[in-house]
Design a protein around this motif. Structure first.
Motif, PDB file in Angstrom:
ATOM      1  N   TYR A 176       0.818  -1.224   0.000  1.00 14.31           N
ATOM      2  CA  TYR A 176       0.000   0.000   0.000  1.00 14.31           C
ATOM      3  C   TYR A 176       0.844   1.264   0.000  1.00 14.31           C
ATOM      4  CZ  TYR A 176      -3.132   3.668   1.704  1.00 14.31           C
ATOM      5  OH  TYR A 176      -3.832   4.834   1.852  1.00 14.31           O
ATOM      6  N   TRP A 177       0.411   2.203  -0.823  1.00  9.42           N
ATOM      7  CA  TRP A 177       0.930   3.566  -0.775  1.00  9.42           C
ATOM      8  C   TRP A 177      -0.226   4.478  -1.178  1.00  9.42           C
ATOM      9  CZ3 TRP A 177       5.379   4.550   1.516  1.00  9.42           C
ATOM     10  CH2 TRP A 177       5.784   5.895   1.562  1.00  9.42           C
ATOM     11  N   PRO A 178      -0.596   5.457  -0.334  1.00  5.11           N
ATOM     12  CA  PRO A 178      -1.734   6.324  -0.671  1.00  5.11           C
ATOM     13  C   PRO A 178      -1.442   7.190  -1.886  1.00  5.11           C
ATOM     14  CG  PRO A 178      -0.587   7.156   1.259  1.00  5.11           C
ATOM     15  CD  PRO A 178       0.047   5.835   0.929  1.00  5.11           C
ATOM     16  N   GLU A 179      -2.513   7.487  -2.637  1.00  2.00           N
ATOM     17  CA  GLU A 179      -2.372   8.386  -3.787  1.00  2.00           C
ATOM     18  C   GLU A 179      -1.869   9.750  -3.340  1.00  2.00           C
ATOM     19  OE1 GLU A 179      -5.717   8.718  -6.402  1.00  2.00           O
ATOM     20  OE2 GLU A 179      -6.156   6.582  -6.176  1.00  2.00           O
ATOM     21  N   ASP A 180      -2.383  10.220  -2.203  1.00  4.32           N
ATOM     22  CA  ASP A 180      -1.954  11.499  -1.624  1.00  4.32           C
ATOM     23  C   ASP A 180      -1.432  11.204  -0.223  1.00  4.32           C
ATOM     24  OD1 ASP A 180      -1.670  13.972  -0.409  1.00  4.32           O
ATOM     25  OD2 ASP A 180      -3.586  14.756  -1.141  1.00  4.32           O
ATOM     26  N   GLU A 181      -0.134  11.335  -0.025  1.00  5.55           N
ATOM     27  CA  GLU A 181       0.495  11.009   1.256  1.00  5.55           C
ATOM     28  C   GLU A 181       0.049  11.915   2.398  1.00  5.55           C
ATOM     29  OE1 GLU A 181       4.767  10.535   1.022  1.00  5.55           O
ATOM     30  OE2 GLU A 181       4.554  10.053  -1.107  1.00  5.55           O
ATOM     31  N   CYS A 213      -3.291  13.034   2.592  1.00  4.02           N
ATOM     32  CA  CYS A 213      -4.752  12.959   2.721  1.00  4.02           C
ATOM     33  C   CYS A 213      -5.217  11.528   2.495  1.00  4.02           C
ATOM     34  CB  CYS A 213      -5.424  13.913   1.733  1.00  4.02           C
ATOM     35  SG  CYS A 213      -7.212  14.022   1.956  1.00  4.02           S
ATOM     36  N   PHE A 214      -5.283  10.743   3.579  1.00  6.95           N
ATOM     37  CA  PHE A 214      -5.703   9.350   3.471  1.00  6.95           C
ATOM     38  C   PHE A 214      -6.271   8.882   4.806  1.00  6.95           C
ATOM     39  CE2 PHE A 214      -1.308   9.258   4.861  1.00  6.95           C
ATOM     40  CZ  PHE A 214      -1.326   8.352   5.903  1.00  6.95           C
ATOM     41  N   TRP A 250      -7.348  14.674   5.635  1.00 11.38           N
ATOM     42  CA  TRP A 250      -8.489  13.788   5.418  1.00 11.38           C
ATOM     43  C   TRP A 250      -9.630  14.152   6.362  1.00 11.38           C
ATOM     44  CZ3 TRP A 250     -11.217  10.355   8.430  1.00 11.38           C
ATOM     45  CH2 TRP A 250     -12.116   9.538   7.751  1.00 11.38           C
ATOM     46  N   TYR A 270       2.528   9.429   5.274  1.00 12.18           N
ATOM     47  CA  TYR A 270       2.499   7.975   5.259  1.00 12.18           C
ATOM     48  C   TYR A 270       3.896   7.388   5.299  1.00 12.18           C
ATOM     49  CZ  TYR A 270       1.425   3.178   4.351  1.00 12.18           C
ATOM     50  OH  TYR A 270       1.328   1.817   4.482  1.00 12.18           O
TER      51      TYR A 270
END
Length: 117
Positions: A18-23, A25-26, A54, A76
């Motif tokens: 996993y890696w958020p699209e926006d580090e 805002c998750f 978020w 993240y």
């Protein structure tokens, strides 16, 4: 008696990939298995990992929000998040498991929180 973090899982996230699209805002839920140090026994505690951005996005227009069972992070990095949880949990001590679980339930929802026989 000291608490020990046995494992962390998520129904939504594979921590290996996993890696958020926006580090910045998750959000994702986690389940912590915590038990007495040195024991194989554990109970489940749940919380949500999220960022301030978020929270702001999800609650736009609100005056206030209660932050129950949240771990608020500022970016993240799973290794640092896991390390933070492990260090925080493994420092908690009490005389017995019910007292220890009550302390843990102050920041994560305990699976037996409202249980009555």
């Amino acid at each position: 008696m000291r608490a020990e973090l046995k494992s962390v899982d998520s129904p939504d996230v594979d921590f290996e990939t996993y890696w958020p699209e926006d580090e910045t805002c998750f959000s994702f839920p986690i389940e912590l298995r915590i038990g007495p140090e040195g024991s194989n026994a554990s109970d489940i505690f749940q919380m949500t990992v999220c960022t301030p951005a978020w929270l702001s996005k999800q609650n736009a227009g609100m005056t206030a929000v209660l932050g129950e069972n949240l771990l608020i992070v500022f970016g993240y990095n799973w290794e640092m998040i896991h390390s933070y949880l492990e260090n925080r949990i493994n420092r908690i001590m009490a005389g017995d498991w019910p007292a220890l679980a009550l302390k843990l339930s102050r920041f994560a929802r305990w699976e037996f929180e409202n249980y009555r026989e």
